[in-house]
Design a protein around this motif. Structure first.
Motif, PDB file in Angstrom:
ATOM      1  N   ILE A   1       0.897  -1.177  -0.009  1.00 37.48           N
ATOM      2  CA  ILE A   1       0.047   0.023   0.057  1.00 37.48           C
ATOM      3  C   ILE A   1       0.761   1.285   0.017  1.00 37.48           C
ATOM      4  N   LYS A   2       1.912   1.374   0.802  1.00 40.25           N
ATOM      5  CA  LYS A   2       2.894   2.457   1.128  1.00 40.25           C
ATOM      6  C   LYS A   2       3.474   2.545  -0.435  1.00 40.25           C
ATOM      7  N   GLU A   3       4.126   1.496  -0.983  1.00 38.45           N
ATOM      8  CA  GLU A   3       4.724   1.726  -2.282  1.00 38.45           C
ATOM      9  C   GLU A   3       3.862   2.091  -3.529  1.00 38.45           C
ATOM     10  N   LEU A   4       2.796   1.900  -3.379  1.00 39.65           N
ATOM     11  CA  LEU A   4       1.911   2.409  -4.452  1.00 39.65           C
ATOM     12  C   LEU A   4       1.483   3.855  -4.175  1.00 39.65           C
TER      13      LEU A   4
ATOM     14  N   ASN B   1      -1.259  11.225   1.466  1.00 40.54           N
ATOM     15  CA  ASN B   1      -2.439  10.830   2.396  1.00 40.54           C
ATOM     16  C   ASN B   1      -1.916  10.107   3.525  1.00 40.54           C
ATOM     17  N   PRO B   2      -1.936  10.577   4.804  1.00 40.25           N
ATOM     18  CA  PRO B   2      -1.293   9.675   5.890  1.00 40.25           C
ATOM     19  C   PRO B   2      -1.978   8.471   6.179  1.00 40.25           C
ATOM     20  N   ILE B   3      -3.308   8.330   5.703  1.00 40.07           N
ATOM     21  CA  ILE B   3      -4.007   7.105   5.814  1.00 40.07           C
ATOM     22  C   ILE B   3      -3.560   5.837   5.146  1.00 40.07           C
ATOM     23  N   PHE B   4      -2.674   6.009   3.983  1.00 41.08           N
ATOM     24  CA  PHE B   4      -1.978   4.903   3.610  1.00 41.08           C
ATOM     25  C   PHE B   4      -0.602   4.787   4.181  1.00 41.08           C
ATOM     26  N   TYR B   5      -0.015   5.457   5.178  1.00 40.36           N
ATOM     27  CA  TYR B   5       1.082   5.085   5.758  1.00 40.36           C
ATOM     28  C   TYR B   5       1.169   4.822   7.208  1.00 40.36           C
ATOM     29  N   SER B   6      -0.286   5.379   7.932  1.00 36.45           N
ATOM     30  CA  SER B   6       0.024   5.365   9.366  1.00 36.45           C
ATOM     31  C   SER B   6      -1.433   4.705   9.900  1.00 36.45           C
ATOM     32  N   LEU B   7      -1.341   3.581  10.768  1.00 30.23           N
ATOM     33  CA  LEU B   7      -2.570   3.291  11.040  1.00 30.23           C
ATOM     34  C   LEU B   7      -3.447   4.163  11.884  1.00 30.23           C
ATOM     35  N   GLU B   8      -2.703   4.795  12.826  1.00 31.66           N
ATOM     36  CA  GLU B   8      -3.120   5.666  13.780  1.00 31.66           C
ATOM     37  C   GLU B   8      -3.910   6.941  12.851  1.00 31.66           C
ATOM     38  N   ALA B   9      -3.439   7.585  11.686  1.00 28.84           N
ATOM     39  CA  ALA B   9      -3.887   8.488  10.734  1.00 28.84           C
ATOM     40  C   ALA B   9      -5.211   7.841  10.168  1.00 28.84           C
ATOM     41  N   ALA B  10      -5.055   6.549   9.828  1.00 31.34           N
ATOM     42  CA  ALA B  10      -6.215   5.658   9.138  1.00 31.34           C
ATOM     43  C   ALA B  10      -7.578   5.661  10.016  1.00 31.34           C
ATOM     44  N   LYS B  11      -7.192   5.453  11.341  1.00 31.56           N
ATOM     45  CA  LYS B  11      -8.240   5.311  12.257  1.00 31.56           C
ATOM     46  C   LYS B  11      -8.825   6.610  12.592  1.00 31.56           C
ATOM     47  N   GLU B  12      -7.982   7.521  12.905  1.00 34.64           N
ATOM     48  CA  GLU B  12      -8.370   9.120  13.176  1.00 34.64           C
ATOM     49  C   GLU B  12      -9.507   9.439  12.039  1.00 34.64           C
ATOM     50  N   ALA B  13      -9.189   8.932  10.631  1.00 35.03           N
ATOM     51  CA  ALA B  13     -10.077   9.295   9.751  1.00 35.03           C
ATOM     52  C   ALA B  13     -11.181   8.509   9.393  1.00 35.03           C
ATOM     53  N   GLY B  14     -11.301   7.669  10.409  1.00 33.10           N
ATOM     54  CA  GLY B  14     -12.434   6.666  10.562  1.00 33.10           C
ATOM     55  C   GLY B  14     -12.579   5.152   9.679  1.00 33.10           C
ATOM     56  N   TYR B  15     -11.328   5.064   9.277  1.00 32.76           N
ATOM     57  CA  TYR B  15     -11.072   3.745   8.881  1.00 32.76           C
ATOM     58  C   TYR B  15     -10.711   2.727  10.027  1.00 32.76           C
ATOM     59  N   GLU B  16     -10.902   1.239   9.751  1.00 33.59           N
ATOM     60  CA  GLU B  16     -10.895   0.404  10.551  1.00 33.59           C
ATOM     61  C   GLU B  16      -9.274  -0.045  10.630  1.00 33.59           C
ATOM     62  N   GLY B  17      -8.601   0.056   9.431  1.00 27.21           N
ATOM     63  CA  GLY B  17      -7.213  -0.077   9.251  1.00 27.21           C
ATOM     64  C   GLY B  17      -6.731   0.667   8.063  1.00 27.21           C
ATOM     65  N   ILE B  18      -5.460   0.386   7.554  1.00 29.05           N
ATOM     66  CA  ILE B  18      -4.857   1.177   6.825  1.00 29.05           C
ATOM     67  C   ILE B  18      -5.826   0.757   5.242  1.00 29.05           C
ATOM     68  N   PRO B  19      -6.453   1.626   4.666  1.00 32.45           N
ATOM     69  CA  PRO B  19      -7.113   1.056   3.315  1.00 32.45           C
ATOM     70  C   PRO B  19      -6.276   1.325   2.216  1.00 32.45           C
ATOM     71  N   VAL B  20      -6.829   0.560   1.174  1.00 29.84           N
ATOM     72  CA  VAL B  20      -5.813   0.666   0.048  1.00 29.84           C
ATOM     73  C   VAL B  20      -6.352   1.865  -1.140  1.00 29.84           C
ATOM     74  N   PRO B  21      -5.489   2.467  -1.740  1.00 31.40           N
ATOM     75  CA  PRO B  21      -5.506   3.544  -2.644  1.00 31.40           C
ATOM     76  C   PRO B  21      -6.594   2.961  -3.841  1.00 31.40           C
ATOM     77  N   LEU B  22      -6.957   3.683  -4.279  1.00 29.40           N
ATOM     78  CA  LEU B  22      -8.084   3.227  -5.475  1.00 29.40           C
ATOM     79  C   LEU B  22      -7.626   2.328  -6.925  1.00 29.40           C
ATOM     80  N   THR B  23      -6.474   2.419  -7.104  1.00 30.81           N
ATOM     81  CA  THR B  23      -6.013   1.553  -8.041  1.00 30.81           C
ATOM     82  C   THR B  23      -5.142   0.377  -7.599  1.00 30.81           C
TER      83      THR B  23
END
Length: 150
Positions: free
Chosen positions: A24-27, A35-57
């Motif tokens: 995920i980070k490489e892409l 966007n920090p949600i692709f690099y940090s579990l904490e940032a992803a959770k702060e944004a409302g995700y359960e984990g680190i989400p995948v980019p659209l592609t």
């Protein structure tokens, strides 16, 4: 290639791949998305995700690292790679996909026809992929159309 219509309905061997945080980070780096949600579990959770989400592609990563490589797929479909054009790509997300998910992929050729033009024929081949997570939930679909020049 014999008759492209013979590919219609062809189901490819299923494959699966673990969605890795590093991929995920490489892409995200490759496409310039900071966007920090692709690099940090904490940032992803702060944004409302359960984990680190995948980019659209990201489904493209699953297809090329977990499934058939380009050359292997061209051989399987009996296509000449130097005569291939990327025609269209489409993604449909039905649920979130996170680092740690295991995706299983089923692929089927849903279009295979030929159109004639002033410079010869072109085959249009569309593959549909369905992505199911480790809980058996259909989480995404994709379609890719390649054009094979005669």
């Amino acid at each position: 290639m014999a008759n492209v219509k013979e590919l219609l309905g062809l189901e490819l061997e299923p494959y699966s791949m673990l969605v890795e945080k590093g991929k995920i980070k490489e892409l995200a780096i490759a496409i310039g998305d900071d966007n920090p949600i692709f690099y940090s579990l904490e940032a992803a959770k702060e944004a409302g995700y359960e984990g680190i989400p995948v980019p659209l592609t990201f489904l493209q990563i699953i297809d090329y690292h977990g499934g058939y490589g380009f050359q292997e797929k061209m051989e399987l479909l009996n296509l000449n790679p130097v005569k291939i054009l990327h025609g269209e790509q489409e993604y449909e997300y039905l649920s979130d996909i996170y680092a740690g998910d295991e995706l299983s992929v089923r692929s089927k050729i849903i279009r295979a026809d030929t159109k004639m033009g002033s410079t010869g024929g072109m085959d249009f081949i569309t593959e549909e992929n369905q992505y199911t997570n480790q809980r058996g939930e259909l989480v995404a679909k994709s379609k890719i159309t390649v054009i094979h020049r005669h």
